[in-house]
Motif scaffolding. Structure first.
Motif, mmCIF file in Angstrom:
data_model
loop_
_atom_site.group_PDB
_atom_site.id
_atom_site.type_symbol
_atom_site.label_atom_id
_atom_site.label_comp_id
_atom_site.label_asym_id
_atom_site.label_seq_id
_atom_site.Cartn_x
_atom_site.Cartn_y
_atom_site.Cartn_z
ATOM 1 N N VAL A 80 -26.435 74.291 39.580
ATOM 2 C CA VAL A 80 -27.815 74.715 39.824
ATOM 3 C C VAL A 80 -28.754 73.626 39.321
ATOM 4 O O VAL A 80 -28.629 73.157 38.183
ATOM 5 C CB VAL A 80 -28.106 76.055 39.108
ATOM 6 C CG1 VAL A 80 -29.548 76.460 39.266
ATOM 7 C CG2 VAL A 80 -27.176 77.132 39.635
ATOM 8 N N ASP A 81 -29.713 73.230 40.157
ATOM 9 C CA ASP A 81 -30.662 72.186 39.752
ATOM 10 C C ASP A 81 -31.837 72.794 38.983
ATOM 11 O O ASP A 81 -31.982 74.013 38.879
ATOM 12 C CB ASP A 81 -31.132 71.380 40.970
ATOM 13 C CG ASP A 81 -31.870 72.226 42.002
ATOM 14 O OD1 ASP A 81 -32.174 73.407 41.727
ATOM 15 O OD2 ASP A 81 -32.148 71.691 43.089
ATOM 16 N N ASP A 82 -32.669 71.919 38.432
ATOM 17 C CA ASP A 82 -33.797 72.366 37.609
ATOM 18 C C ASP A 82 -34.795 73.245 38.371
ATOM 19 O O ASP A 82 -35.238 74.261 37.823
ATOM 20 C CB ASP A 82 -34.516 71.165 36.989
ATOM 21 C CG ASP A 82 -33.700 70.526 35.872
ATOM 22 O OD1 ASP A 82 -32.782 71.203 35.346
ATOM 23 O OD2 ASP A 82 -33.988 69.368 35.524
ATOM 24 N N PRO A 83 -35.178 72.910 39.599
ATOM 25 C CA PRO A 83 -36.108 73.804 40.305
ATOM 26 C C PRO A 83 -35.536 75.212 40.507
ATOM 27 O O PRO A 83 -36.251 76.205 40.381
ATOM 28 C CB PRO A 83 -36.342 73.111 41.645
ATOM 29 C CG PRO A 83 -36.054 71.667 41.390
ATOM 30 C CD PRO A 83 -34.963 71.664 40.357
ATOM 31 N N THR A 84 -34.253 75.296 40.771
ATOM 32 C CA THR A 84 -33.637 76.617 40.953
ATOM 33 C C THR A 84 -33.579 77.357 39.623
ATOM 34 O O THR A 84 -33.793 78.571 39.565
ATOM 35 C CB THR A 84 -32.229 76.480 41.569
ATOM 36 O OG1 THR A 84 -32.350 75.740 42.793
ATOM 37 C CG2 THR A 84 -31.622 77.832 41.860
ATOM 38 N N MET A 85 -33.316 76.613 38.566
ATOM 39 C CA MET A 85 -33.325 77.237 37.238
ATOM 40 C C MET A 85 -34.733 77.757 36.912
ATOM 41 O O MET A 85 -34.889 78.827 36.322
ATOM 42 C CB MET A 85 -32.861 76.247 36.172
ATOM 43 C CG MET A 85 -32.646 76.907 34.825
ATOM 44 S SD MET A 85 -31.510 78.298 34.877
ATOM 45 C CE MET A 85 -29.987 77.476 34.548
ATOM 46 N N GLY A 86 -35.735 77.020 37.344
ATOM 47 C CA GLY A 86 -37.117 77.480 37.176
ATOM 48 C C GLY A 86 -37.361 78.789 37.915
ATOM 49 O O GLY A 86 -38.059 79.683 37.412
ATOM 50 N N LEU A 87 -36.780 78.923 39.101
ATOM 51 C CA LEU A 87 -36.897 80.180 39.846
ATOM 52 C C LEU A 87 -36.205 81.322 39.105
ATOM 53 O O LEU A 87 -36.701 82.459 39.086
ATOM 54 C CB LEU A 87 -36.298 80.029 41.249
ATOM 55 C CG LEU A 87 -37.061 79.132 42.216
ATOM 56 C CD1 LEU A 87 -36.260 78.921 43.494
ATOM 57 C CD2 LEU A 87 -38.426 79.710 42.520
ATOM 58 N N ALA A 88 -35.078 81.021 38.475
ATOM 59 C CA ALA A 88 -34.380 82.046 37.696
ATOM 60 C C ALA A 88 -35.235 82.498 36.511
ATOM 61 O O ALA A 88 -35.303 83.698 36.208
ATOM 62 C CB ALA A 88 -33.035 81.508 37.205
ATOM 63 N N HIS A 89 -35.904 81.568 35.874
ATOM 64 C CA HIS A 89 -36.808 81.923 34.763
ATOM 65 C C HIS A 89 -37.980 82.764 35.279
ATOM 66 O O HIS A 89 -38.437 83.674 34.592
ATOM 67 C CB HIS A 89 -37.307 80.673 34.046
ATOM 68 C CG HIS A 89 -36.251 79.990 33.247
ATOM 69 N ND1 HIS A 89 -35.530 80.602 32.252
ATOM 70 C CD2 HIS A 89 -35.781 78.718 33.316
ATOM 71 C CE1 HIS A 89 -34.673 79.750 31.733
ATOM 72 N NE2 HIS A 89 -34.796 78.596 32.367
ATOM 73 N N ARG A 90 -38.456 82.436 36.479
ATOM 74 C CA ARG A 90 -39.545 83.212 37.088
ATOM 75 C C ARG A 90 -39.098 84.658 37.342
ATOM 76 O O ARG A 90 -39.852 85.599 37.108
ATOM 77 C CB ARG A 90 -39.985 82.545 38.389
ATOM 78 C CG ARG A 90 -41.315 83.037 38.885
ATOM 79 C CD ARG A 90 -41.779 82.204 40.065
ATOM 80 N NE ARG A 90 -41.683 83.048 41.242
ATOM 81 C CZ ARG A 90 -41.523 82.638 42.472
ATOM 82 N NH1 ARG A 90 -41.422 81.357 42.739
ATOM 83 N NH2 ARG A 90 -41.468 83.472 43.466
ATOM 84 N N VAL A 91 -37.854 84.829 37.785
ATOM 85 C CA VAL A 91 -37.316 86.182 37.984
ATOM 86 C C VAL A 91 -37.250 86.918 36.651
ATOM 87 O O VAL A 91 -37.655 88.087 36.553
ATOM 88 C CB VAL A 91 -35.922 86.134 38.660
ATOM 89 C CG1 VAL A 91 -35.245 87.500 38.612
ATOM 90 C CG2 VAL A 91 -36.044 85.648 40.094
ATOM 91 N N ASN A 92 -36.761 86.243 35.609
ATOM 92 C CA ASN A 92 -36.687 86.887 34.290
ATOM 93 C C ASN A 92 -38.068 87.316 33.794
ATOM 94 O O ASN A 92 -38.224 88.407 33.251
ATOM 95 C CB ASN A 92 -36.036 85.945 33.269
ATOM 96 C CG ASN A 92 -34.542 85.868 33.446
ATOM 97 O OD1 ASN A 92 -33.921 86.754 34.026
ATOM 98 N ND2 ASN A 92 -33.951 84.794 32.945
ATOM 99 N N ALA A 93 -39.062 86.466 33.969
ATOM 100 C CA ALA A 93 -40.421 86.804 33.546
ATOM 101 C C ALA A 93 -40.955 87.987 34.351
ATOM 102 O O ALA A 93 -41.622 88.878 33.802
ATOM 103 C CB ALA A 93 -41.340 85.592 33.694
#
Length: 160
Positions: A80-93
């Motif tokens: 998983v790349d950084d932008p996708t990881m950012g999307l995962a953090h957005r889901v958590n938030a």
């Protein structure tokens, strides 16, 4: 969730909506219309409608974030790349925001919830928005030539 609500987030909003409708004896659209027509008539209904709207909004944000994450994951190789990881953090938030709003709605619906029947509840009730000014916010109109109380006080003090 501990109050019997389904883990499925869409069901959680549905369950809370049903609880609101049962509590106030009308559908959400009717309740929203009643609150819009007379927002100060029932402060409990006004609060529930406000927080239910915030809950529905948070659920929509969460669903969009999940869709974005799923679309990104479908195009990812094994790492998983950084932008996708950012999307995962957005889901958590978004989950955190939605769950917090759901907790507020559950608290508003529970007449025996902690803080509703004690000194803190009385203080909160006093903090509710008022329909008018609690105190006069402008100087009273005085006839021309009359002295203001501060001037009268100063002159009385000077006479001592």
């Amino acid at each position: 969730m501990s109050d019997g609500m389904s883990e499925d987030s869409a069901d959680a909003v549905g369950v809370l909506t049903e609880r609101i409708e049962a509590r106030f004896g009308m559908g959400m659209e009717q309740l929203k219309a009643a609150v819009a027509a007379a927002p100060t008539a029932n402060p409990d209904a006004t609060d529930v409608v406000k927080w239910h709207g915030l809950l529905v909004e948070a659920q929509s944000v969460l669903e969009r974030a999940e869709d974005d994450l799923l679309a990104a994951l479908q195009t990812q190789p094994s790492e998983v790349d950084d932008p996708t990881m950012g999307l995962a953090h957005r889901v958590n938030a978004a989950v955190t925001a939605r769950d917090g709003r759901a907790m507020v709605v559950r608290w508003l619906l529970d007449p025996n919830a902690p803080g509703k029947k004690d000194l803190a509840a009385e203080r909160l009730a006093r903090l509710r928005p008022r329909t008018g000014s609690a105190v006069q916010t402008s100087a009273p109109n005085r006839p021309a030539g009359s002295t203001a109380p501060a001037t009268a006080w100063r002159s009385a003090r000077a006479a001592r």
